[in-house]
Design a protein around this motif. Structure first.
Motif, PDB file in Angstrom:
ATOM      1  N   ILE A   1      16.587   0.186   7.646  1.00  0.00           N
ATOM      2  CA  ILE A   1      15.285  -0.171   8.228  1.00  0.00           C
ATOM      3  C   ILE A   1      14.609   1.142   8.631  1.00  0.00           C
ATOM      4  CG2 ILE A   1      14.095  -1.370  10.100  1.00  0.00           C
ATOM      5  CD1 ILE A   1      16.343  -3.364  10.227  1.00  0.00           C
ATOM      6  N   ILE A   2      13.359   1.312   8.257  1.00  0.00           N
ATOM      7  CA  ILE A   2      12.598   2.489   8.704  1.00  0.00           C
ATOM      8  C   ILE A   2      11.457   1.973   9.580  1.00  0.00           C
ATOM      9  CG2 ILE A   2      11.261   4.512   8.002  1.00  0.00           C
ATOM     10  CD1 ILE A   2      12.749   4.376   5.311  1.00  0.00           C
ATOM     11  N   ALA A   3      11.397   2.435  10.821  1.00  0.00           N
ATOM     12  CA  ALA A   3      10.399   1.892  11.743  1.00  0.00           C
ATOM     13  C   ALA A   3       9.959   2.944  12.747  1.00  0.00           C
ATOM     14  CB  ALA A   3      10.969   0.682  12.476  1.00  0.00           C
ATOM     15  N   TYR A   4       8.829   2.673  13.401  1.00  0.00           N
ATOM     16  CA  TYR A   4       8.288   3.557  14.443  1.00  0.00           C
ATOM     17  C   TYR A   4       7.560   2.683  15.448  1.00  0.00           C
ATOM     18  CZ  TYR A   4       4.376   2.728  11.347  1.00  0.00           C
ATOM     19  OH  TYR A   4       3.446   2.107  10.557  1.00  0.00           O
ATOM     20  N   GLY A   5       7.463   3.146  16.664  1.00  0.00           N
ATOM     21  CA  GLY A   5       6.778   2.380  17.705  1.00  0.00           C
ATOM     22  C   GLY A   5       7.579   1.138  18.087  1.00  0.00           C
TER      23      GLY A   5
ATOM     24  N   VAL B   1      18.167  -0.772  -0.394  1.00  0.00           N
ATOM     25  CA  VAL B   1      16.931  -1.415   0.065  1.00  0.00           C
ATOM     26  C   VAL B   1      16.412  -0.717   1.323  1.00  0.00           C
ATOM     27  CG1 VAL B   1      15.824  -3.603   0.671  1.00  0.00           C
ATOM     28  CG2 VAL B   1      17.872  -3.614  -0.749  1.00  0.00           C
ATOM     29  N   LEU B   2      15.117  -0.491   1.345  1.00  0.00           N
ATOM     30  CA  LEU B   2      14.476   0.073   2.528  1.00  0.00           C
ATOM     31  C   LEU B   2      13.563  -0.996   3.112  1.00  0.00           C
ATOM     32  CD1 LEU B   2      13.453   3.406   0.802  1.00  0.00           C
ATOM     33  CD2 LEU B   2      15.489   3.026   2.194  1.00  0.00           C
ATOM     34  N   ILE B   3      13.852  -1.394   4.334  1.00  0.00           N
ATOM     35  CA  ILE B   3      13.029  -2.432   4.968  1.00  0.00           C
ATOM     36  C   ILE B   3      12.070  -1.760   5.934  1.00  0.00           C
ATOM     37  CG2 ILE B   3      13.066  -4.498   6.414  1.00  0.00           C
ATOM     38  CD1 ILE B   3      15.861  -5.046   5.337  1.00  0.00           C
ATOM     39  N   LEU B   4      10.787  -2.044   5.787  1.00  0.00           N
ATOM     40  CA  LEU B   4       9.786  -1.421   6.664  1.00  0.00           C
ATOM     41  C   LEU B   4       9.039  -2.448   7.482  1.00  0.00           C
ATOM     42  CD1 LEU B   4       9.653   0.997   4.095  1.00  0.00           C
ATOM     43  CD2 LEU B   4       8.535   1.888   6.128  1.00  0.00           C
ATOM     44  N   PRO B   5       9.538  -2.768   8.665  1.00  0.00           N
ATOM     45  CA  PRO B   5       8.756  -3.636   9.542  1.00  0.00           C
ATOM     46  C   PRO B   5       7.667  -2.791  10.202  1.00  0.00           C
ATOM     47  CG  PRO B   5      10.866  -3.085  10.566  1.00  0.00           C
ATOM     48  CD  PRO B   5      10.771  -2.296   9.305  1.00  0.00           C
TER      49      PRO B   5
ATOM     50  N   ALA C   1       5.026   2.818   4.564  1.00  0.00           N
ATOM     51  CA  ALA C   1       5.733   2.458   3.329  1.00  0.00           C
ATOM     52  C   ALA C   1       5.205   3.289   2.163  1.00  0.00           C
ATOM     53  CB  ALA C   1       5.552   0.974   3.042  1.00  0.00           C
ATOM     54  N   GLY C   2       3.892   3.552   2.176  1.00  0.00           N
ATOM     55  CA  GLY C   2       3.290   4.379   1.132  1.00  0.00           C
ATOM     56  C   GLY C   2       3.846   5.794   1.141  1.00  0.00           C
ATOM     57  N   GLU C   3       4.086   6.325   2.322  1.00  0.00           N
ATOM     58  CA  GLU C   3       4.653   7.682   2.428  1.00  0.00           C
ATOM     59  C   GLU C   3       6.106   7.679   1.950  1.00  0.00           C
ATOM     60  OE1 GLU C   3       2.672  10.325   3.333  1.00  0.00           O
ATOM     61  OE2 GLU C   3       1.173   8.719   3.275  1.00  0.00           O
ATOM     62  N   ILE C   4       6.825   6.590   2.270  1.00  0.00           N
ATOM     63  CA  ILE C   4       8.234   6.493   1.852  1.00  0.00           C
ATOM     64  C   ILE C   4       8.316   6.437   0.323  1.00  0.00           C
ATOM     65  CG2 ILE C   4      10.319   5.056   1.948  1.00  0.00           C
ATOM     66  CD1 ILE C   4       9.742   6.337   4.616  1.00  0.00           C
ATOM     67  N   GLU C   5       7.347   5.714  -0.291  1.00  0.00           N
ATOM     68  CA  GLU C   5       7.337   5.601  -1.755  1.00  0.00           C
ATOM     69  C   GLU C   5       7.261   6.974  -2.417  1.00  0.00           C
ATOM     70  OE1 GLU C   5       4.148   2.913  -2.508  1.00  0.00           O
ATOM     71  OE2 GLU C   5       5.467   1.171  -2.611  1.00  0.00           O
TER      72      GLU C   5
ATOM     73  N   ARG D   1       8.489  -4.695   2.562  1.00  0.00           N
ATOM     74  CA  ARG D   1       7.564  -4.540   3.695  1.00  0.00           C
ATOM     75  C   ARG D   1       7.608  -5.806   4.552  1.00  0.00           C
ATOM     76  NH1 ARG D   1       4.955  -1.926  -0.541  1.00  0.00           N
ATOM     77  NH2 ARG D   1       3.725  -0.091  -0.004  1.00  0.00           N
ATOM     78  N   ILE D   2       7.589  -5.629   5.860  1.00  0.00           N
ATOM     79  CA  ILE D   2       7.421  -6.800   6.734  1.00  0.00           C
ATOM     80  C   ILE D   2       6.211  -6.534   7.625  1.00  0.00           C
ATOM     81  CG2 ILE D   2       8.540  -8.438   8.286  1.00  0.00           C
ATOM     82  CD1 ILE D   2      11.203  -7.179   7.606  1.00  0.00           C
ATOM     83  N   PRO D   3       5.034  -6.932   7.190  1.00  0.00           N
ATOM     84  CA  PRO D   3       3.860  -6.662   8.013  1.00  0.00           C
ATOM     85  C   PRO D   3       3.723  -7.648   9.169  1.00  0.00           C
ATOM     86  CG  PRO D   3       3.208  -7.617   5.901  1.00  0.00           C
ATOM     87  CD  PRO D   3       4.703  -7.631   5.939  1.00  0.00           C
ATOM     88  N   SER D   4       3.228  -7.134  10.278  1.00  0.00           N
ATOM     89  CA  SER D   4       2.894  -8.022  11.395  1.00  0.00           C
ATOM     90  C   SER D   4       1.640  -7.462  12.036  1.00  0.00           C
ATOM     91  CB  SER D   4       4.045  -8.054  12.400  1.00  0.00           C
ATOM     92  OG  SER D   4       3.601  -8.677  13.587  1.00  0.00           O
ATOM     93  N   ILE D   5       0.615  -8.284  12.112  1.00  0.00           N
ATOM     94  CA  ILE D   5      -0.652  -7.788  12.646  1.00  0.00           C
ATOM     95  C   ILE D   5      -1.075  -8.633  13.834  1.00  0.00           C
ATOM     96  CG2 ILE D   5      -3.125  -7.568  12.122  1.00  0.00           C
ATOM     97  CD1 ILE D   5      -2.202  -6.589   9.316  1.00  0.00           C
ATOM     98  N   GLY D   6      -1.411  -7.969  14.917  1.00  0.00           N
ATOM     99  CA  GLY D   6      -1.836  -8.690  16.112  1.00  0.00           C
ATOM    100  C   GLY D   6      -0.690  -9.102  16.998  1.00  0.00           C
TER     101      GLY D   6
END
Lengths: 375, 302
Positions: free
Chosen positions: A275-279, A324-328, A336-340, A351-356
């Protein structure tokens, strides 16, 4: 509260001047500093807009003060022009971007990590920034001090990327004793009297040096300060040396990426799912990794404590051969674009997007289980 | 690297103030960068003259310039002054930061009509509202000169520009009235055809504590004069003709009081509009707040 921890971190780092404009969800920073700064001999001013805020801030920085402003995405957009100017003149400053949902006005109290690219690419021209992505109130305190230090050392736009939830999160923060704090703070140095070099330059061996910035009201000072490609003395250079100038202000950061970029690797070595994540999503992900490990899934976490400058080389090595690289991410997948750009052909990205809203651990866990089953 | 231009070794500067200017002090001689008939050379020279005569400490008067033709004035202004070129319209905000971070400074803002009354009006109005100790010199040539003669918020009605279909028809903005309404404590307007009065206002402005706004009407021959004729149909395509036009378009403040609106249409009213030395200045006010806050010992934790 996260915003309070950030403001206190700034005070601990030696903040002397704050100019801001109220914007949800960062307003608590302004409210607190309007009291805290005059008490310690500093200056707080509420300007007429964000454009004025950042300009007043860089004016104060030129006069020798340690400066900061706090805003959200729309405010950062207004500041873009001056961020670019300050990057050109290598003026140290810190912007706290308490990110909120967008585009447009958006949901003003909902988080959305949508300024990851804005903080680096909003201004015209090419320049590098430093951006921190804290995930707790304690980190908001500690990393704000670190952000001030980086701004002084590298003299480039420095961001703290908080968000609406983190900014309003209430939790305990340990503020170390004053002596311990003092030892952590990098002070502003007076301009170099002897060499009269005010801006980043390369020595004969090609090494980059970052001298202290010029100070208004003190000699020496460049003949004039103009945000044009310039030499170490501040005198604008001809077109044919513009590339050399751009390389200098970019390489001072990218060449030092190892000393600036901070990552945390958790159970990465034997994992084939990362898993690659920040914040805030990173905070959730530690929990997910622990739970998944207890069910026997070989999973690890790479947490980006700083988002910019992006540690391309380091990540390339860390994710080499991982399946596999999981990007929440709390956006559609900006990092994810930078990882690519650095992953090898055998890996793939989920990708696991979450908005709001922040990710529920179960939503990440679901993806982890699916991915693990397919192996 | 381009070779440094060679100057004639025996050449003496034509003007005694040349050596006081930034480039003159550096190179031993320097010419003007402005078009023939431009007023900025005169303004730069008068400013340097006053600054030199008054023997002010250059380090205490940082200069913040906006973007326009006058930005080139850095080359002919007093060599000791620290000069910062701001972004278009943002000079008042930078000056605010400078003054508040170091109250011993008195920033000087040089700005144009497009800079100050177009893109940066907001900052200008709020600078005046705060009555921050700062001298604003506002150059009004009624045109966007640097970009090649587009209509400005100050272009007088009926004159041709590069971006108006026929003559300019929009209402103009009055920098002096705006500064007065916003609360600046010293406000004056003058033209470069009145150099002695300009120097007088400049001296007052440099010594005044509070926001001082001096609007200077200055000619742009290249992009205003060459496209336009005066009311009598005479060409304005020379510095002399533009100076005449400026003289004929101005009325002193005491005479303007006797004229009605129709007679005043298209006229620049010149003179000193306000000089209020008693009004509290922002950084002084903030200093009082700071002293009170430091005394109270309240640590302000929430």
């Amino acid at each position: 509260m996260g915003n309070v921890a950030m403001a206190e971190g700034a005070m601990a780092a030696g903040l002397q001047f704050f100019a801001g404009y109220p914007i949800t969800p960062s307003t608590e920073v302004l409210e607190l500093l309007s009291h805290r700064l005059p008490e310690t001999g500093g200056t707080f001013i509420q300007m007429e807009d964000e454009i004025a805020s950042i300009n007043a801030m860089i004016g104060a920085s030129l006069a020798g003060a340690k400066v900061m402003t706090a805003t959200s995405g729309p405010g950062t957009a207004l500041m873009a022009e001056t961020i670019s100017m300050a990057a050109c003149l290598e003026i140290p400053f810190v912007i706290c971007d308490v990110q909120r949902n967008g585009p447009g006005t958006g949901f003003v109290t909902a988080p959305h990590h949508n300024d990851i690219m804005q903080c680096k690419y909003s201004g015209n021209g090419e320049y590098e920034v430093i951006a921190f992505a804290p995930m707790s109130c304690q980190e908001l305190f500690d990393l704000t001090i670190e952000a001030f230090n980086m701004a002084e050392k590298f003299r480039c736009p420095t961001f703290i990327l908080s968000d609406a939830y983190l900014g309003h999160l209430h939790e305990q923060v340990r503020i170390p004793p004053a002596k311990e704090l003092e030892a952590r703070v990098v002070e502003r140095l007076p301009p170099d009297r002897e060499t009269k070099r005010f801006f980043t330059f390369r020595d004969d061996a090609g090494a980059i040096h970052i001298p202290p910035p010029p100070r208004v009201g003190q000699d020496p000072f460049p003949a004039y300060l103009f945000s044009q490609p310039h030499g170490a003395d501040g005198i604008p250079v001809e077109k044919d040396r513009a590339l050399e100038f751009i390389e200098r202000i970019c390489h001072k950061v990218t060449d030092n990426v190892d000393s600036i970029a901070m990552t945390d690797e958790y159970l990465v070595d034997d994992a084939d799912i990362i898993i690659i994540a920040y914040g805030l999503p990173a905070r959730v992900s530690y929990d997910v990794v622990n739970k998944a490990r207890s069910t026997g899934i070989a999973i690890g976490l790479i947490r980006l404590v700083t988002v910019w400058p992006f540690p391309y080389e380091k990540l390339k090595q860390l994710i080499a051969g991982k399946r596999v690289l999981i990007l929440p991410e709390m956006n559609q997948g900006m990092i994810a674009g930078e990882i690519e750009r650095v992953m090898d052909e055998l890996s793939r990205i989920e990708r696991i997007p979450s908005i709001g809203d922040i990710h529920h651990p179960d939503s990440i866990m679901k993806v982890v289980k699916e991915v693990a089953r397919k192996s | 690297m381009t070779p440094k231009p060679e100057f004639y070794p025996n050449e003496q500067p034509e003007h005694p103030l040349t050596l006081k200017s930034m480039m003159g002090a550096k190179e031993g001689n320097f010419g003007s960068l402005f078009c023939a008939g431009c007023g900025y050379g005169i303004i730069g020279q008068l400013f340097t003259k006053v600054f030199d005569k008054e023997a002010l400490d250059p380090l205490a008067y940082p200069l913040v310039l906006g973007i326009g033709c006058y930005t080139q004035m850095v080359t002919i202004l007093h060599h000791g002054i620290q000069k910062i070129v701001a972004l278009h319209g943002r000079a008042p905000a930078i000056a605010t930061g400078l003054k508040l971070a170091n109250p011993s400074l008195k920033p000087i803002v040089m700005t144009g009509d497009g800079d100050c009354l177009g893109i940066g009006t907001n900052h200008f109005v709020h600078l005046c509202r705060r009555n921050l100790d700062c001298l604003v010199i506002l150059f009004n040539n009624g045109i966007y000169g640097m970009t090649g003669g587009q209509v400005a918020p100050t272009t007088p009605k009926g004159y041709k520009t590069g971006t108006t279909m026929g003559p300019a028809f929009e209402n103009t903005i009055d920098g002096v009235q705006l500064a007065l309404a916003a609360g600046a404590s010293h406000v004056a307007r003058i033209t470069i055809a009145h150099p002695r009065t300009f120097m007088k206002y400049l001296k007052t402005g440099l010594k005044h504590e509070g926001t001082s706004v001096i609007e200077v009407i200055t000619p742009c021959v290249t992009y205003f004069g060459k496209k336009n004729v005066d009311n009598g149909g005479n060409s304005l395509a020379s510095g002399g003709a533009m100076l005449q036009w400026i003289r004929h378009s101005t009325t002193w403040r005491n005479q303007a009081a006797l004229l009605d609106d129709d007679e005043l249409a298209g006229k620049y009213v010149i003179g000193e509009f306000k000089l209020d030395g008693g009004k509290l200045e922002y950084s002084e006010q903030y200093d009082q707040i700071r002293k009170r806050a430091m005394k109270s010992g309240d640590d302000g934790t929430v």
